[in-house]
Design a protein around this motif. Structure first.
Motif, PDB file in Angstrom:
ATOM      1  N   GLU A  60     -43.083 116.696  82.303  1.00  0.00           N
ATOM      2  CA  GLU A  60     -43.846 116.588  81.051  1.00  0.00           C
ATOM      3  C   GLU A  60     -44.346 117.976  80.610  1.00  0.00           C
ATOM      4  OE1 GLU A  60     -46.839 113.291  80.888  1.00  0.00           O
ATOM      5  OE2 GLU A  60     -48.076 114.953  80.157  1.00  0.00           O
ATOM      6  N   ASP A  61     -44.843 118.770  81.571  1.00  0.00           N
ATOM      7  CA  ASP A  61     -45.335 120.117  81.244  1.00  0.00           C
ATOM      8  C   ASP A  61     -44.201 120.996  80.698  1.00  0.00           C
ATOM      9  OD1 ASP A  61     -47.854 119.452  82.118  1.00  0.00           O
ATOM     10  OD2 ASP A  61     -47.682 120.476  84.046  1.00  0.00           O
ATOM     11  N   LEU A  62     -43.020 120.886  81.311  1.00  0.00           N
ATOM     12  CA  LEU A  62     -41.897 121.724  80.875  1.00  0.00           C
ATOM     13  C   LEU A  62     -41.442 121.340  79.469  1.00  0.00           C
ATOM     14  CD1 LEU A  62     -39.903 121.854  84.240  1.00  0.00           C
ATOM     15  CD2 LEU A  62     -41.207 123.736  83.181  1.00  0.00           C
ATOM     16  N   ALA A  63     -41.452 120.047  79.187  1.00  0.00           N
ATOM     17  CA  ALA A  63     -41.080 119.591  77.841  1.00  0.00           C
ATOM     18  C   ALA A  63     -42.128 120.068  76.835  1.00  0.00           C
ATOM     19  CB  ALA A  63     -40.953 118.064  77.824  1.00  0.00           C
ATOM     20  N   TRP A  64     -43.406 119.983  77.243  1.00  0.00           N
ATOM     21  CA  TRP A  64     -44.490 120.446  76.366  1.00  0.00           C
ATOM     22  C   TRP A  64     -44.340 121.939  76.047  1.00  0.00           C
ATOM     23  CZ3 TRP A  64     -48.609 123.858  77.766  1.00  0.00           C
ATOM     24  CH2 TRP A  64     -49.599 123.992  76.793  1.00  0.00           C
ATOM     25  N   LEU A  65     -43.899 122.700  77.046  1.00  0.00           N
ATOM     26  CA  LEU A  65     -43.684 124.144  76.838  1.00  0.00           C
ATOM     27  C   LEU A  65     -42.569 124.427  75.837  1.00  0.00           C
ATOM     28  CD1 LEU A  65     -43.531 126.260  80.116  1.00  0.00           C
ATOM     29  CD2 LEU A  65     -44.999 126.620  78.126  1.00  0.00           C
ATOM     30  N   GLY A  66     -41.715 123.422  75.631  1.00  0.00           N
ATOM     31  CA  GLY A  66     -40.634 123.580  74.670  1.00  0.00           C
ATOM     32  C   GLY A  66     -39.268 123.766  75.312  1.00  0.00           C
ATOM     33  N   LEU A  67     -39.191 123.526  76.620  1.00  0.00           N
ATOM     34  CA  LEU A  67     -37.902 123.689  77.291  1.00  0.00           C
ATOM     35  C   LEU A  67     -36.986 122.489  77.072  1.00  0.00           C
ATOM     36  CD1 LEU A  67     -39.445 125.894  79.168  1.00  0.00           C
ATOM     37  CD2 LEU A  67     -37.524 125.408  80.634  1.00  0.00           C
ATOM     38  N   GLU A  68     -35.708 122.769  77.046  1.00  0.00           N
ATOM     39  CA  GLU A  68     -34.714 121.681  77.004  1.00  0.00           C
ATOM     40  C   GLU A  68     -33.758 121.897  78.149  1.00  0.00           C
ATOM     41  OE1 GLU A  68     -32.944 121.684  73.125  1.00  0.00           O
ATOM     42  OE2 GLU A  68     -34.894 121.341  72.181  1.00  0.00           O
ATOM     43  N   TRP A  69     -33.378 120.813  78.784  1.00  0.00           N
ATOM     44  CA  TRP A  69     -32.479 120.939  79.934  1.00  0.00           C
ATOM     45  C   TRP A  69     -31.549 119.747  79.990  1.00  0.00           C
ATOM     46  CZ3 TRP A  69     -37.763 120.146  80.179  1.00  0.00           C
ATOM     47  CH2 TRP A  69     -38.191 118.909  80.668  1.00  0.00           C
ATOM     48  N   GLU A  70     -30.554 119.879  80.854  1.00  0.00           N
ATOM     49  CA  GLU A  70     -29.547 118.815  80.950  1.00  0.00           C
ATOM     50  C   GLU A  70     -30.052 117.641  81.783  1.00  0.00           C
ATOM     51  OE1 GLU A  70     -25.730 120.108  82.333  1.00  0.00           O
ATOM     52  OE2 GLU A  70     -25.634 121.665  80.810  1.00  0.00           O
ATOM     53  N   GLN A  71     -29.588 116.465  81.434  1.00  0.00           N
ATOM     54  CA  GLN A  71     -29.877 115.270  82.238  1.00  0.00           C
ATOM     55  C   GLN A  71     -28.611 114.924  83.026  1.00  0.00           C
ATOM     56  OE1 GLN A  71     -32.817 114.014  82.428  1.00  0.00           O
ATOM     57  NE2 GLN A  71     -33.762 115.125  80.724  1.00  0.00           N
ATOM     58  N   PRO A  72     -28.672 114.257  84.163  1.00  0.00           N
ATOM     59  CA  PRO A  72     -29.916 113.861  84.816  1.00  0.00           C
ATOM     60  C   PRO A  72     -30.505 115.010  85.626  1.00  0.00           C
ATOM     61  CG  PRO A  72     -28.040 113.135  86.113  1.00  0.00           C
ATOM     62  CD  PRO A  72     -27.473 113.823  84.896  1.00  0.00           C
ATOM     63  N   VAL A  73     -31.796 114.929  85.873  1.00  0.00           N
ATOM     64  CA  VAL A  73     -32.462 115.900  86.731  1.00  0.00           C
ATOM     65  C   VAL A  73     -32.154 115.503  88.173  1.00  0.00           C
ATOM     66  CG1 VAL A  73     -34.756 116.604  87.530  1.00  0.00           C
ATOM     67  CG2 VAL A  73     -34.300 116.379  85.080  1.00  0.00           C
ATOM     68  N   ARG A  74     -31.744 116.468  88.979  1.00  0.00           N
ATOM     69  CA  ARG A  74     -31.465 116.128  90.378  1.00  0.00           C
ATOM     70  C   ARG A  74     -32.776 116.120  91.173  1.00  0.00           C
ATOM     71  NH1 ARG A  74     -27.018 115.796  94.032  1.00  0.00           N
ATOM     72  NH2 ARG A  74     -27.494 116.643  96.087  1.00  0.00           N
ATOM     73  N   ILE A  75     -33.048 115.005  91.808  1.00  0.00           N
ATOM     74  CA  ILE A  75     -34.266 114.851  92.611  1.00  0.00           C
ATOM     75  C   ILE A  75     -33.817 114.903  94.076  1.00  0.00           C
ATOM     76  CG2 ILE A  75     -36.244 113.328  93.101  1.00  0.00           C
ATOM     77  CD1 ILE A  75     -36.304 113.667  90.166  1.00  0.00           C
ATOM     78  N   GLN A  76     -34.182 115.944  94.783  1.00  0.00           N
ATOM     79  CA  GLN A  76     -33.613 116.151  96.130  1.00  0.00           C
ATOM     80  C   GLN A  76     -33.869 115.002  97.096  1.00  0.00           C
ATOM     81  OE1 GLN A  76     -34.838 120.142  97.342  1.00  0.00           O
ATOM     82  NE2 GLN A  76     -32.865 120.912  96.633  1.00  0.00           N
ATOM     83  N   SER A  77     -35.040 114.371  97.005  1.00  0.00           N
ATOM     84  CA  SER A  77     -35.346 113.310  97.980  1.00  0.00           C
ATOM     85  C   SER A  77     -34.375 112.129  97.856  1.00  0.00           C
ATOM     86  CB  SER A  77     -36.791 112.832  97.802  1.00  0.00           C
ATOM     87  OG  SER A  77     -36.981 112.337  96.496  1.00  0.00           O
ATOM     88  N   GLU A  78     -33.638 112.062  96.754  1.00  0.00           N
ATOM     89  CA  GLU A  78     -32.665 110.973  96.587  1.00  0.00           C
ATOM     90  C   GLU A  78     -31.301 111.333  97.175  1.00  0.00           C
ATOM     91  OE1 GLU A  78     -32.607 110.324  92.354  1.00  0.00           O
ATOM     92  OE2 GLU A  78     -34.700 109.626  92.347  1.00  0.00           O
ATOM     93  N   HIS A  79     -31.189 112.528  97.727  1.00  0.00           N
ATOM     94  CA  HIS A  79     -29.860 112.993  98.172  1.00  0.00           C
ATOM     95  C   HIS A  79     -29.858 113.490  99.606  1.00  0.00           C
ATOM     96  CE1 HIS A  79     -28.330 112.644  94.089  1.00  0.00           C
ATOM     97  NE2 HIS A  79     -29.477 113.144  93.696  1.00  0.00           N
ATOM     98  N   MET A  80     -30.704 112.905 100.430  1.00  0.00           N
ATOM     99  CA  MET A  80     -30.827 113.388 101.808  1.00  0.00           C
ATOM    100  C   MET A  80     -29.496 113.314 102.561  1.00  0.00           C
ATOM    101  SD  MET A  80     -33.614 114.706 102.066  1.00  0.00           S
ATOM    102  CE  MET A  80     -35.368 114.765 102.130  1.00  0.00           C
ATOM    103  N   ALA A  81     -28.662 112.345 102.221  1.00  0.00           N
ATOM    104  CA  ALA A  81     -27.368 112.203 102.915  1.00  0.00           C
ATOM    105  C   ALA A  81     -26.491 113.443 102.686  1.00  0.00           C
ATOM    106  CB  ALA A  81     -26.654 110.945 102.440  1.00  0.00           C
ATOM    107  N   ASP A  82     -26.599 114.058 101.524  1.00  0.00           N
ATOM    108  CA  ASP A  82     -25.812 115.269 101.241  1.00  0.00           C
ATOM    109  C   ASP A  82     -26.225 116.413 102.170  1.00  0.00           C
ATOM    110  OD1 ASP A  82     -24.549 113.992  99.198  1.00  0.00           O
ATOM    111  OD2 ASP A  82     -25.744 114.891  97.599  1.00  0.00           O
ATOM    112  N   TYR A  83     -27.544 116.534 102.387  1.00  0.00           N
ATOM    113  CA  TYR A  83     -28.033 117.630 103.233  1.00  0.00           C
ATOM    114  C   TYR A  83     -27.661 117.364 104.688  1.00  0.00           C
ATOM    115  CZ  TYR A  83     -30.543 117.745  98.870  1.00  0.00           C
ATOM    116  OH  TYR A  83     -30.821 117.707  97.532  1.00  0.00           O
ATOM    117  N   HIS A  84     -27.707 116.096 105.045  1.00  0.00           N
ATOM    118  CA  HIS A  84     -27.344 115.724 106.396  1.00  0.00           C
ATOM    119  C   HIS A  84     -25.868 116.040 106.671  1.00  0.00           C
ATOM    120  CE1 HIS A  84     -26.935 113.079 109.962  1.00  0.00           C
ATOM    121  NE2 HIS A  84     -28.035 113.732 110.218  1.00  0.00           N
ATOM    122  N   ALA A  85     -25.031 115.776 105.691  1.00  0.00           N
ATOM    123  CA  ALA A  85     -23.596 116.071 105.848  1.00  0.00           C
ATOM    124  C   ALA A  85     -23.370 117.570 106.036  1.00  0.00           C
ATOM    125  CB  ALA A  85     -22.829 115.564 104.621  1.00  0.00           C
ATOM    126  N   MET A  86     -24.136 118.393 105.311  1.00  0.00           N
ATOM    127  CA  MET A  86     -24.019 119.852 105.464  1.00  0.00           C
ATOM    128  C   MET A  86     -24.446 120.282 106.859  1.00  0.00           C
ATOM    129  SD  MET A  86     -22.691 121.418 103.010  1.00  0.00           S
ATOM    130  CE  MET A  86     -22.518 121.675 101.265  1.00  0.00           C
TER     131      MET A  86
END
Ligand code: GLU
Length: 261
Positions: A60-86
């Motif tokens: 919300e703060d970043l949007a308020w600042l006026g930033l635009e970014w691509e979706q989806p936002v990657r949330i690391q806690s949802e991808h623990m299996a990827d880190y485990h594989a590494m």
């Protein structure tokens, strides 16, 4: 040519402050100037400190600042299996080993790392993979350390056998950041000087894993009036508190040197 990919990757363990705003705006400007893309990534592997509320507020703060970014936002806690594989990949290369020492009992050397912590003495390095696998299967708590004696990387070795993933994969900053920068095709990492000392660890992991290495830029930090680094607990410079005091996003952007994004 593929267009350059930049990212701003906050850890939601507090509210964003002026230092984060500077880093985010710098990434946005460099991406715009390079005709590139801007990603936001939420680095919340440390679930003891990060919360979904801080994640929501950061976006919300970043949007308020006026930033635009691509979706989806990657949330690391949802991808623990990827880190485990590494981690499994690195273990198969004998580049890392599981460490069963608790923080308190881990034997230390006299030398200290760039964070001021004494280096780990390497006690668990000599445990065979077979024995280590047994212990892991039994559910013994363990983190993961790079075997610097095997990796033979001079710039990274100032860290000794640094932890790249902690028990239960929480706080697995080094492995998560390297995995995601590669997975997301990040070509430019623009972040504060406070993380500069960690960059050789990331470059070493990239070499070990055969991943491309992005270009790195480490920018100066925004300091408070006393010349100290801003922290997430220094509430007075959080974007929310400035906003509550009536400061506008345009004023913050101008103060940080980004009148236009
Ligand atoms: N998540 C890290 C932080 O907030 C930044 C990591 C990075 O940009 O590589 O300090």
């Amino acid at each position: 040519m593929m267009s350059p990919v930049f990212r701003f990757a906050p850890s939601p363990n507090g509210h964003l402050h002026l230092g984060h705003a500077y880093s985010a705006l710098l990434n946005a400007r460099m991406a715009a100037e390079a005709g590139g893309r801007l990603l936001i990534r939420i680095e919340d592997t440390d679930q003891t400190r990060c919360t979904t509320e801080f994640t929501r507020d950061a976006l919300e703060d970043l949007a308020w600042l006026g930033l635009e970014w691509e979706q989806p936002v990657r949330i690391q806690s949802e991808h623990m299996a990827d880190y485990h594989a590494m981690l499994e990949k690195l273990w198969a290369l004998s580049a890392i080993y599981p460490c069963f020492c608790s923080r308190k009992e881990a034997p230390r050397l006299a030398a200290i790392d760039p964070d001021g912590q004494p280096l780990y003495a390497g006690k668990c390095r000599s445990i065979s993979q077979e024995e280590a696998r047994k212990r892991i299967t039994c559910g013994m708590s363990h983190g993961w350390r790079i075997d610097m004696s095997a990796a033979g990387d001079a710039p990274a070795s100032v860290w000794g056998d640094v932890v790249i993933a902690k028990p239960r994969l929480g706080s697995s900053y080094h492995i998560a950041v390297v995995t995601d920068d590669a997975l997301q095709g990040v070509s430019h990492v623009v972040r504060g000087k406070d993380i500069e000392a960690a960059t050789p660890i990331h470059q070493l992991l990239q070499r070990l894993l055969g991943l491309p290495s992005p270009a790195y830029v480490h920018h100066d930090l925004i300091l408070d009036n006393a010349g100290l680094k801003l922290s997430k607990s220094s509430g007075s410079t959080s974007l929310r508190s400035l906003r509550a005091k009536g400061v506008s996003a345009a004023q913050i952007r101008a103060r940080l040197g980004f009148p236009r994004i």
